[in-house]
Design an enzyme around this catalytic site. Structure first.
Site, mmCIF file in Angstrom:
data_model
loop_
_atom_site.group_PDB
_atom_site.id
_atom_site.type_symbol
_atom_site.label_atom_id
_atom_site.label_comp_id
_atom_site.label_asym_id
_atom_site.label_seq_id
_atom_site.Cartn_x
_atom_site.Cartn_y
_atom_site.Cartn_z
ATOM 1 N N HIS A 77 13.526 -7.261 7.703
ATOM 2 C CA HIS A 77 12.609 -8.376 7.999
ATOM 3 C C HIS A 77 13.385 -9.695 7.962
ATOM 4 O O HIS A 77 14.458 -9.787 7.371
ATOM 5 C CB HIS A 77 11.482 -8.406 6.965
ATOM 6 C CG HIS A 77 11.988 -8.543 5.569
ATOM 7 N ND1 HIS A 77 12.479 -9.737 5.073
ATOM 8 C CD2 HIS A 77 12.141 -7.639 4.585
ATOM 9 C CE1 HIS A 77 12.886 -9.554 3.844
ATOM 10 N NE2 HIS A 77 12.711 -8.283 3.518
ATOM 11 N N ASP A 339 16.046 -4.381 3.088
ATOM 12 C CA ASP A 339 17.497 -4.381 2.877
ATOM 13 C C ASP A 339 17.994 -3.111 2.186
ATOM 14 O O ASP A 339 19.002 -2.523 2.585
ATOM 15 C CB ASP A 339 17.944 -5.632 2.097
ATOM 16 C CG ASP A 339 17.220 -5.826 0.786
ATOM 17 O OD1 ASP A 339 16.226 -5.106 0.526
ATOM 18 O OD2 ASP A 339 17.635 -6.705 0.001
#
Ligand SMILES: *[C@@H]1O[C@H](CO)[C@@H](O)[C@H](O)[C@H]1NC(C)=O
Ligand SMILES: *[C@@H]1O[C@H](CO)[C@@H](O)[C@H](O)[C@H]1NC(C)=O
Ligand SMILES: *[C@@H]1O[C@H](CO)[C@@H](O)[C@H](O)[C@H]1NC(C)=O
Ligand SMILES: *[C@@H]1O[C@H](CO)[C@@H](O)[C@H](O)[C@H]1NC(C)=O
Ligand SMILES: *[C@@H]1O[C@H](CO)[C@@H](O)[C@H](O)[C@H]1NC(C)=O
Ligand SMILES: *[C@@H]1O[C@H](CO)[C@@H](O)[C@H](O)[C@H]1NC(C)=O
Ligand SMILES: *[C@@H]1O[C@H](CO)[C@@H](O)[C@H](O)[C@H]1NC(C)=O
Ligand SMILES: *[C@@H]1O[C@H](CO)[C@@H](O)[C@H](O)[C@H]1NC(C)=O
Ligand SMILES: *[C@@H]1O[C@H](CO)[C@@H](O)[C@H](O)[C@H]1NC(C)=O
Ligand SMILES: *[C@@H]1O[C@H](CO)[C@@H](O)[C@H](O)[C@H]1NC(C)=O
Ligand SMILES: *[C@@H]1O[C@H](CO)[C@@H](O)[C@H](O)[C@H]1NC(C)=O
Length: 477
Positions: A77, A339
């Site tokens: 994101h 991540d």
């Protein structure tokens, strides 16, 4: 790059009248926006997106006589507000500073006329930054713009295979900021085709059928005992320095740590942060390295369970590359997640791992190739390119073969043991063999103890999404 950001803003600024004007704008010296990009690589992935800082000079374009046949994207994101937990910590440190009754001296003196950047924005924690929730109308680093810019770059680069697409499904986890990134990316990809979003649940009950297999692994743990040996003198130094400048200011080493996140998120949210100026470069290096160590042992090769977790998405990438009849016909696969999931994947892919564990007692400068914030800044993107190349043989007939290579944040990163193909790529079948070797004993379901949370043993969404609704409700996580 900077110019194009500004240009983009001008385009969107014309639409601003249509939306409600935010109630609060953070004061920022506009001339300073864009002057702190040299700090991004030190801020552990919380600062805005930047390209991978080490370039091996392999051209980004495909080699001559090669044609792209498939591209996969695994992306994080975009820029966001701090998480609830990090946000609260920054606020606690802010309270301490705000309760200080004298004028600030030294590097903190900017606080004498300063408005806290998270003021009135606690309800936005966890969210992607957008035009609508922005605290700064001139911030070029919004997650929304990043996603749109990424889509425009993607559509230019891969125009040749996008041209033939009529329907495209983009995959996203059901975390709201991940979904919003996928949504803005889709919007900017254009109206040449119909795009749908398949929304995959992050809940552990998804088992292997998810973009976030780490959450389905009950046996995973942070492995943070290792961090106890980390030397935190750099934090004590900051506390002492600020205390010496400001009598009676009782910051703790935890506060000093929070100030790094303050710096990172303030740049991300408003384009510039005065707080970043209080650090010496040595301190930024220590902070950055601390985060590398933490992530190396929690979500990268230093954690024995990561191979199992990362194998789930990596294995599906190999299935898509092998292009059997189930997935044939589709040559663009775009997925958005977090991540940690990308790190898990890269651990199995075998990049930025030199078989030397990161040490905790000092920085191993010359053996230090795992930089968490360089691999997965906000907006990180890992492309897997498959392409076909033709070669004239001696008798002037033409042979073709297929190759694979990986591009991380716009830099080609070859596989260390397999890159004899054009442009340092790996021949497709060699790559599949290499990959199968890497996950041979991974066994996600067994090694993670998935049975305790789910009966779903395999990832299937890339090939059954047309028949199954993937429409999970969004969550703030
Ligand atoms: C890295 O270098 C290659 C070759 O010069 C170039 O094509 C590519 O755009 C560079 N990537 C970045 C992020 O600068
Ligand atoms: C955020 O954190 C605070 C304090 O830690 C907690 O009270 C609150 O419930 C959390 N909010 C959400 C949405 O998780
Ligand atoms: C002082 O700190 C307390 C918490 O320790 C906080 O509730 C209060 O809002 C702070 N005061 C100011 C002016 O920030
Ligand atoms: C796109 O479609 C055209 C016409 O059907 C075809 O010749 C071409 O090979 C296709 N390109 C790709 C990348 O699939
Ligand atoms: C998108 O889907 C609609 C309805 O299924 C269809 O009418 C339209 O032609 C599609 N657009 C494109 C560009 O394929
Ligand atoms: C800082 O600590 C000193 C000594 O413990 C105490 O006297 C002082 O009130 C504290 N200052 C603040 C702002 O909390
Ligand atoms: C690296 O650390 C991991 C986790 O602590 C450990 O299992 C592994 O044996 C270590 N590897 C080397 C080469 O020291
Ligand atoms: C890899 O994916 C294939 C195809 O979905 C599946 O049959 C196989 O069990 C998977 N292997 C691993 C190790 O996950
Ligand atoms: C193609 O891959 C899918 C997903 O792994 C699998 O279910 C199917 O059996 C494969 N088909 C062939 C012909 O290999
Ligand atoms: C897995 O399936 C078994 C048998 O159907 C069932 O008893 C069990 O509750 C399921 N476990 C989970 C975590 O869903
Ligand atoms: C997802 O779609 C199914 C089938 O259409 C429906 O029953 C379900 O309520 C939907 N779930 C959500 C969260 O929208």
């Amino acid at each position: 790059m900077y110019q194009s950001i500004i240009f983009y803003f001008c385009l969107t600024a014309t639409t601003i009248l249509g939306i409600s004007v935010p109630s609060y704008f953070h004061k920022v010296d506009i001339a300073k926006i864009g002057t702190q990009e040299h700090l991004f690589p030190f801020l552990a992935g919380s600062a805005p997106y930047f390209d991978y800082p080490t370039n091996y000079s392999i051209p980004r374009d495909l080699p001559d006589d090669c044609q792209l046949t498939q591209v996969q994207v695994l992306a994080r994101h975009g820029e966001r507000y701090p998480t609830n937990s990090t946000g609260r910590k920054i606020i606690n440190t802010w309270y301490k500073l705000n309760n200080y009754t004298r004028d600030f001296e030294g590097s903190l003196s900017f606080l004498n006329s300063y408005e806290f950047f998270l003021k009135d924005k606690f309800d936005q924690f966890e969210a992607l930054t957008t035009q609508e929730n922005s605290i700064s109308p001139l911030n070029p680093y919004l997650g929304e713009y990043d996603a749109k810019r990424h889509a425009l770059e993607f559509s230019q680069r891969y125009e040749s295979i996008l041209r033939n697409v009529t329907d495209l499904t983009i995959f996203t986890s059901n975390s709201k900021r991940v979904y919003d990134t996928a949504k803005y990316f889709s919007e900017a990809l254009g109206d040449g085709f119909n795009i749908s979003l398949a929304v995959l649940d992050e809940d552990p009950s998804s088992g292997a059928n998810t973009l976030t297999p780490g959450y389905s692994c009950p046996k995973w743990n942070e492995n943070d005992g290792i961090l106890e040996g980390f030397n935190t003198d750099y934090l004590t130094d900051i506390v002492k320095r600020l205390g010496a400048e400001n009598k009676g200011l009782n910051l703790t080493t935890t506060d000093a740590y929070n100030l790094f996140n303050w710096c990172a998120f303030e740049i991300s949210l408003s384009g510039y942060s005065e707080m970043c100026s209080i650090f010496k470069i040595e301190e930024l290096i220590q902070f950055s390295y601390y985060n590398d160590v933490a992530n190396y042992y929690s979500d990268f090769v230093g954690n024995p369970l990561i191979k199992a977790i990362g194998s789930v998405l990596f294995n599906s990438s190999m299935t898509l590359l092998s292009n059997n009849e189930t997935t044939a016909g589709q040559n663009i696969w775009i997925s958005f997640t977090h991540d940690t999931d990308m790190l898990n994947y890269m651990a199995v892919l075998g990049i930025m791992d030199n078989n030397k564990n990161l040490t905790v007692n000092s920085v191993p400068f010359q053996d230090h190739i795992f930089h968490k914030g360089w691999l997965v800044p906000t907006g990180a993107r890992l492309y897997t390119e498959k392409f076909q190349c033709s070669k004239k043989t001696n008798d002037s007939s033409v042979t073709t073969a297929e190759y694979v290579r990986h591009v991380l944040n716009d830099v080609v990163i070859p596989i260390e043991s397999c890159h004899s193909g054009p442009g340092f790529s790996c021949e497709l079948h060699e790559f599949l063999k290499y990959g199968r070797d890497r996950i041979r004993d991974a066994d996600f379901y067994k090694n993670c103890g998935v049975r305790d949370v789910s009966n779903t043993t395999e990832l299937t969404f890339y090939w059954d999404y047309k028949n199954k609704p993937y429409n999970s409700s969004l969550i703030l996580q």
